[in-house]
Design an enzyme around this catalytic site. Sequence first.
Site, PDB file in Angstrom:
ATOM      1  N   LYS A  59       0.905  -1.257   0.239  1.00 36.52           N
ATOM      2  CA  LYS A  59      -0.026   0.022   0.088  1.00 36.52           C
ATOM      3  C   LYS A  59       1.028   1.288   0.125  1.00 36.52           C
ATOM      4  O   LYS A  59       0.547   2.333  -0.578  1.00 36.52           O
ATOM      5  CB  LYS A  59      -1.010  -0.027   1.219  1.00 36.52           C
ATOM      6  CG  LYS A  59      -2.056  -1.156   1.491  1.00 36.52           C
ATOM      7  CD  LYS A  59      -2.957  -1.220   0.230  1.00 36.52           C
ATOM      8  CE  LYS A  59      -4.286  -2.262   0.451  1.00 36.52           C
ATOM      9  NZ  LYS A  59      -3.599  -3.657   0.701  1.00 36.52           N
TER      10      LYS A  59
HETATM   11  C1  LIG Z   1      -4.227  -4.808   0.320  1.00 35.07           C
HETATM   12  C2  LIG Z   1      -3.379  -6.188   0.202  1.00 35.07           C
HETATM   13  C3  LIG Z   1      -3.627  -6.957  -0.785  1.00 35.07           C
HETATM   14  C4  LIG Z   1      -4.749  -7.088  -1.762  1.00 35.07           C
HETATM   15  O1  LIG Z   1      -4.792  -5.860  -2.636  1.00 35.07           O
HETATM   16  P1  LIG Z   1      -5.979  -5.255  -3.459  1.00 35.07           P
HETATM   17  O2  LIG Z   1      -5.498  -4.141  -4.288  1.00 35.07           O
HETATM   18  O3  LIG Z   1      -6.869  -4.996  -2.394  1.00 35.07           O
HETATM   19  O4  LIG Z   1      -6.497  -6.538  -4.356  1.00 35.07           O
HETATM   20  C5  LIG Z   1      -3.008  -8.052  -0.778  1.00 35.07           C
HETATM   21  N1  LIG Z   1      -1.771  -8.368   0.213  1.00 35.07           N
HETATM   22  C6  LIG Z   1      -1.446  -7.399   0.994  1.00 35.07           C
HETATM   23  C7  LIG Z   1      -0.348  -7.505   1.999  1.00 35.07           C
HETATM   24  C8  LIG Z   1      -2.388  -6.145   1.132  1.00 35.07           C
HETATM   25  O5  LIG Z   1      -1.926  -5.215   1.904  1.00 35.07           O
END
Ligand SMILES: *Cc1c(COP(=O)(O)O)cnc(C)c1O
Length: 493
Positions: free
Chosen positions: A110
């Site tokens: 993120k």
């Molecule tokens: C948010 C997240 C995901 C999923 O990603 P999306 O964009 O919501 O599909 C996968 N792994 C981790 C560690 C995340 O923080």
Amino acid sequence: MIYRSTRNSNEAILSCGAMIKGIANDNGLYVPDEIPLIKENLVDLTNMSYRSLAFFIMKRFFMDFEDGELKDCIEKAYDHKFDSPLIAPLVEKEGVHFLELYHGPTLAFKDMALSILPHLLKAAKEKLSIKKELVILTATSGDTGKAALEGFSNVEGAKIIVFFPEDGVSDIQKRQMITQEGENTFVAGINGNFDDAQRGVKNIFSDMEFGKKLHEKGYILSSANSINIGRLIPQIVYYFYGYLKLLKENKIQSGENINVVVPTGNFGNILAAYYAKSMGLPVNKLICASNSNNVLYDFLKSGIYDRRRELKLTSSPSMDILVSSNLERLLFEISGRDYVMIKEIMEKLQTDGLYQIPECMRENLKDFYGGFADEDETFEGINKVYKAAGYVMDTHTAVAYSVYDKYKQETGDNTQTIIASTASPFKFGRSVCSSIGIKTYGLNDFEVIDKLSKEAKIEIPGAIRSLKSKKIVHNNKCNKDQMKQSIEKFLRV
Ligand SMILES: *Cc1c(COP(=O)(O)O)cnc(C)c1O
């Protein structure tokens, strides 16, 4: 470049407006009018730094930003806050390439977008001469919350509000959020799951009366979730970056296809990969990996999206999601931009809990392969790669790895493959330890991390080490039906 809603073609808005608003008035998501093609020869781009590449990609989507403004945002985002100068290093283990997207300040992918979003929003606000204070409203399955708090804490002219499922995040994820400093931050656990949190946030966005009230008090609502194009577009960059790295190291030839595997929750990360492919990145299969909440797997197999099931809490909490918001953007593209139909099926999902797409649309899903890994397979994946290569994956990345393993066995496809590696194993230390046979019984969260570090011989990231001494400052609990009231209290309106 113009942005429009997936549910209505009338509203036309520039990227800065779309970023500020987050979501369209009709509850649709903003999409670019066209996906720009990269006409340059990729071989000529292999020496670009992450930042230069970020500018090269983002300027095609954020055309209303001046070059200097965009470069400034990029420079502030991708700097020493990342513990690797490469920003997104690519590591080859067991015949597959892990694109490590967790070297930012909160140790999950993120950060790749949330480290730039506050700067983009700030610039957008100035461009639009908005004097009101931004209120960033966010639902989190664990990682978005902390990354958004980190990005927005003490940013002038902004407040940040985060709702997380009280029992649906890992201990370290929770700890990261409730110790967040900054006068302008508000964090609350809700008695529900991520879908409840996300629904609550979407309802607040579409509550016109509430929006008006906030306006009168000098506030304007925006979102840090991946429904915001200011988050989505920066995620395209690293797929190009990974590909260019493979080219540079002669692991692939010019024009050669790769596969991309993405551990998926809200469908934001894999949608960015789809956009990259649409821009001309040579991608063979987009492999969508789910955990036991395998709604997307079922959808890719049957064309029926059915959220009517119990949400399971798994060891990969950031993927514990039944309503994957960004799928709406993919459906929009593969329906030939049929906003009337998208509105219809999205409303059907809301009222009936399911929808089915027509056969002609399913044809256009052939770039995707859906798979899922249950808890045992996930733990086995972690163990297998650790035993064979001494490499430690977190639980989310392990879901992707396990699905890829099954895909390869099923298809025999030997295309070079990139796995989006989405979090540091230290964020999910207990599950990782138990997968590789490290006993953690009776240990507290920090002891678990110490033990993982010692036994697996990997260094504890600074961001986790410093967590230990941080004070808990947020003790708010919120009923899932009372989110609006919590906001009112925090903002004193
Ligand atoms: C948010 C997240 C995901 C999923 O990603 P999306 O964009 O919501 O599909 C996968 N792994 C981790 C560690 C995340 O923080």
